[in-house]
Scaffold this active site. Structure first.
Site, short mmCIF file in Angstrom:
data_model
loop_
_atom_site.label_atom_id
_atom_site.label_comp_id
_atom_site.label_asym_id
_atom_site.label_seq_id
_atom_site.Cartn_x
_atom_site.Cartn_y
_atom_site.Cartn_z
N ILE A 404 0.83 -1.20 0.00
CA ILE A 404 0.00 0.00 0.00
C ILE A 404 0.86 1.25 0.00
O ILE A 404 0.54 2.25 -0.65
CB ILE A 404 -0.96 -0.06 1.21
CG1 ILE A 404 -1.99 -1.18 0.99
CG2 ILE A 404 -1.64 1.27 1.47
CD1 ILE A 404 -2.66 -1.67 2.24
N ASP A 405 1.98 1.22 0.70
CA ASP A 405 2.86 2.37 0.81
C ASP A 405 3.49 2.71 -0.55
O ASP A 405 3.47 3.85 -0.99
CB ASP A 405 3.95 2.07 1.84
CG ASP A 405 4.41 3.31 2.59
OD1 ASP A 405 3.79 4.38 2.42
OD2 ASP A 405 5.37 3.21 3.36
N ASP A 406 4.07 1.70 -1.20
CA ASP A 406 4.65 1.94 -2.52
C ASP A 406 3.59 2.41 -3.51
O ASP A 406 3.85 3.30 -4.34
CB ASP A 406 5.31 0.67 -3.05
CG ASP A 406 6.75 0.54 -2.58
OD1 ASP A 406 7.64 1.07 -3.25
OD2 ASP A 406 6.97 -0.07 -1.52
#
Length: 688
Positions: A404-406
């Site tokens: 989710i972060d990337d």
């Protein structure tokens, strides 16, 4: 000191005090104001970063962790019988170079000696031929004995030793392969574990069931407090405690091992093997990270897979690609590789520093990122089976585990770049928005890889003493998603507002936010404040003002910011405290600038610190570890952090917020159907 491929410090590092003093004497900017110093530093940093882009369009800095990666690589080669002298001696050279004066090895630069790391490093050097009575080895062995010897080491260390008979398998916790059959509703099913733990535990259930022992090339009596009784019995914790309950569960599993039908166990191991093979990536690795690959190779080999079998051959080849050969001949193993993460952060930094949004190298980076989009389901679909895919992973190859972060940061990077195919960019970002919204946890926040991965049980297992094994929502990841949603015109979407409400509720009493994937409160705060202001919170909001006050209170006398990893263990003493580093100074500045503090004394001093510590070639030095795999237990030095985050901060100081300044006017906006895709997955996410 030796230089690595990204221009950063190599294996031989100065003392902590020397590094702290070094950073303030590298360059002396002309006696000019902060804007002039910032402009010069930004130009140098931009030129350096552009020079380090790969011809394919990506950036990647070394990812430095600790010597257990190198030690376990040598142990794997010994176990499989594929060791060679050149590799062994190069690894040993790196391991020796990381030893502290007291004979120990730490898990981060400047940190205290750590028992399991020291044991594994010691054994690796024995494999390389270092004599136990050599002074550096004798110091290490004495320190190990003083702290309880091998018996006090973590489970993973003792598993490696059990492979050679240096520890008894009977004295290790049980992890039965039948775990692979546990349904999703049942506690301790494999999807209760974070993806990194899941990928490691499944192959280890096979290893645990097989209990192999290879001939040991030497004894390790010197690492026991009492060689005649290396594992003295310990009393169980009270039965009415979690520790006591799980200790008794482990004893029950030991009894189960004696009665489980052989055919049933074989079927469970074969099911686990199928699970492993199905998740091997195109480059031969598993999950893009070293530990699951190592244990998967061992597990499959124990089940009869020959080393020339394509699965194992490609798996071993992938591990070789984790090796960084340094100029002095030392060989360092990366636990992971971070090209997608590094590339999106580099693109953001360059645009924010004023590089034209249609610069050819930015367009090339966007081309590469668009080609890395993952458009097939992965393990996340177990919890979200109806959610269409669309996101990015951290590594070159990791289609099973986009994160989710990337996905949020790549979307922010792509939106900054004027690509020659804007519709392709819109479609990719639209899929990313839909996927990230669909991965929102029920409390309104986001974890890194999975939805609602918050079971309280996995961390209680005696087997799981190696660090965090679940993936609960975190403030830094949630902040990046909120920032992405705001950039896509969804700041007032109810799902975004739930994320904002969660972030506001998570603020610490002192005004900071906890940092899960970076060190620590400075990272969390540096992530959250820009997200909240991007989503429309005014700089006068009480949460923003508390964050500003806290950041100003922990600024170092030299004008920079730093935070030691010990803040994860000792919050009161270490939160926001430590030697100034380029990346942490940049995070603090990014928060203060987002809060409208450009003209403050704190920002001016921080900018001057960055300018003063920059080297002539546009780089910064940062031996300190500012990245996090598991808080405290597994720390990371991302060698590109020292470049991308200072450039981002300098750029925002000089040019302001990129979306406010120009990109929203110039870059194509997503069509309504891309930003707010219809269908059941988002309806599900909205109501989750």
């Amino acid at each position: 000191m030796t230089a690595t491929t990204d221009g950063s410090t190599g294996a031989t590092l100065p003392s902590r005090a020397a590094a702290a003093s070094d950073t303030t004497t590298l360059t002396t900017p002309e006696a000019a104001g902060a804007p002039e110093a910032a402009a010069q530093a930004a130009r140098r940093a931009t030129d350096f970063l552009l020079s380090r882009q790969d011809a394919e369009g990506w950036w990647k800095g070394d990812l430095e962790t600790n010597v257990t990666m190198d030690a376990e690589d040598l142990l794997l080669r010994q176990f499989l019988g594929i060791q060679d002298e050149r590799t062994t001696q190069a690894a040993a050279k790196f391991i020796r170079g990381e030893q502290r004066e007291d004979g120990t090895w730490a898990t981060f630069w400047g940190g205290p000696g750590e028992l399991s790391t020291t044991i594994e490093a010691y054994v690796a050097l024995r494999l390389a031929g270092d004599a136990p009575d050599a002074p550096h080895m004798a110091r290490a062995a004495a320190w190990i004995r003083e702290r309880g010897g091998i018996a006090a080491a973590r489970v993973f260390t003792r598993i490696w030793l059990a492979l050679f008979g240096w520890w008894k398998w009977e004295d290790l916790p049980e992890m039965p392969p039948e775990l692979i059959w546990f349904p999703g509703w049942m506690p301790l099913n494999i999807y209760d574990f974070g993806c990194w733990a899941r990928q490691t535990i499944v192959p280890l259930t096979i290893v645990s069931a097989k209990r192999p022992v290879r001939p040991a090339p030497f004894a390790l009596d010197e690492l026991h407090t009492d060689p005649a009784n290396p594992n003295p019995p310990k009393p169980l914790a009270p039965a009415n405690t979690w520790d006591g309950a799980f200790q008794r569960l482990d004893k029950a599993l030991r009894q189960l091992r004696k009665v489980v039908p052989r055919r049933l166990r074989k079927a469970a191991m074969n099911a686990a093997a199928r699970w492993i093979i199905e998740r091997q990536e195109n480059d031969g690795c598993w999950g893009g990270i070293q530990p699951p690959a190592v244990y998967s190779v061992i597990a499959l080999h124990l089940l009869g897979y020959d080393l020339e079998h394509p699965v194992l051959r490609e798996g071993l080849a992938s591990l070789d690609r984790f090796a960084v050969w340094r100029e002095d001949g030392a060989r360092m193993i990366e636990a992971c590789q971070s090209p997608v993460w590094d590339t999106c952060l580099a693109a953001i930094a360059l645009v924010d520093a004023g590089l034209p949004v249609d610069h050819p190298q930015l367009v090339k980076a966007a081309d590469w990122l668009l080609g890395e989009e993952i458009v097939r389901p992965g393990d996340w679909a177990v919890k979200r089976p109806q959610l269409p895919p669309g996101g990015w992973a951290f590594e070159f190859h990791n289609d099973n585990y986009p994160d989710i972060d990337d996905t949020a940061e790549v979307s922010l990077a792509l939106r900054r770049i004027r690509h020659h195919d804007p519709e392709r960019t819109d479609r990719a970002i639209g899929r990313a928005v839909r996927w990230n919204l669909g991965m929102q946890s029920k409390n309104g926040a986001w974890g890194a890889f999975d939805v609602d991965n918050t079971s309280p049980f996995p961390n209680r297992l005696p087997f799981c003493d190696f660090g965090e094994v679940i993936d609960p929502p975190s403030a830094d990841v949630t902040a990046h998603v909120v920032e992405m949603l705001a950039a896509e015109g969804l700041a007032h979407d109810p799902r975004t507002r739930r994320g904002i409400a969660w972030l506001l509720a998570e603020q610490e009493q002192n005004g900071a936010w906890f940092g899960r994937w970076g060190v620590n409160y400075i990272y969390g705060t540096g992530s959250v404040v820009p997200a909240l202001t991007a989503a429309g919170l005014p700089a006068s909001h009480p949460a923003i003002r508390r964050a500003v006050t806290w950041l100003e209170s922990v600024q170092n006398d030299d004008g920079g910011w730093g935070e030691d990893l010990r803040s994860y263990k000792h919050v009161r003493e270490w939160a926001g405290r430590g030697a100034s580093t380029p990346s942490q100074t940049a995070w603090a500045l990014m928060a203060l600038l987002a809060a409208g503090e450009k003209d403050s004394k704190a920002v001016e001093r921080g900018i001057q610190w960055l300018a003063a510590t920059q080297r002539e070639d546009g780089t910064w030095d940062e031996p300190y570890f500012t990245g996090t795999g598991f808080p405290w237990d597994f720390s990371i030095n991302y060698h590109l952090y020292r470049q991308v985050f200072p450039l981002t901060a300098l750029g925002r100081y000089l040019h302001g917020d990129p979306f406010e300044r120009q990109l929203l006017a110039k870059a194509p906006r997503p069509r309504p159907e891309a930003a707010k895709p219809a269908g059941s997955p988002l309806s599900e996410a909205k109501g989750s």
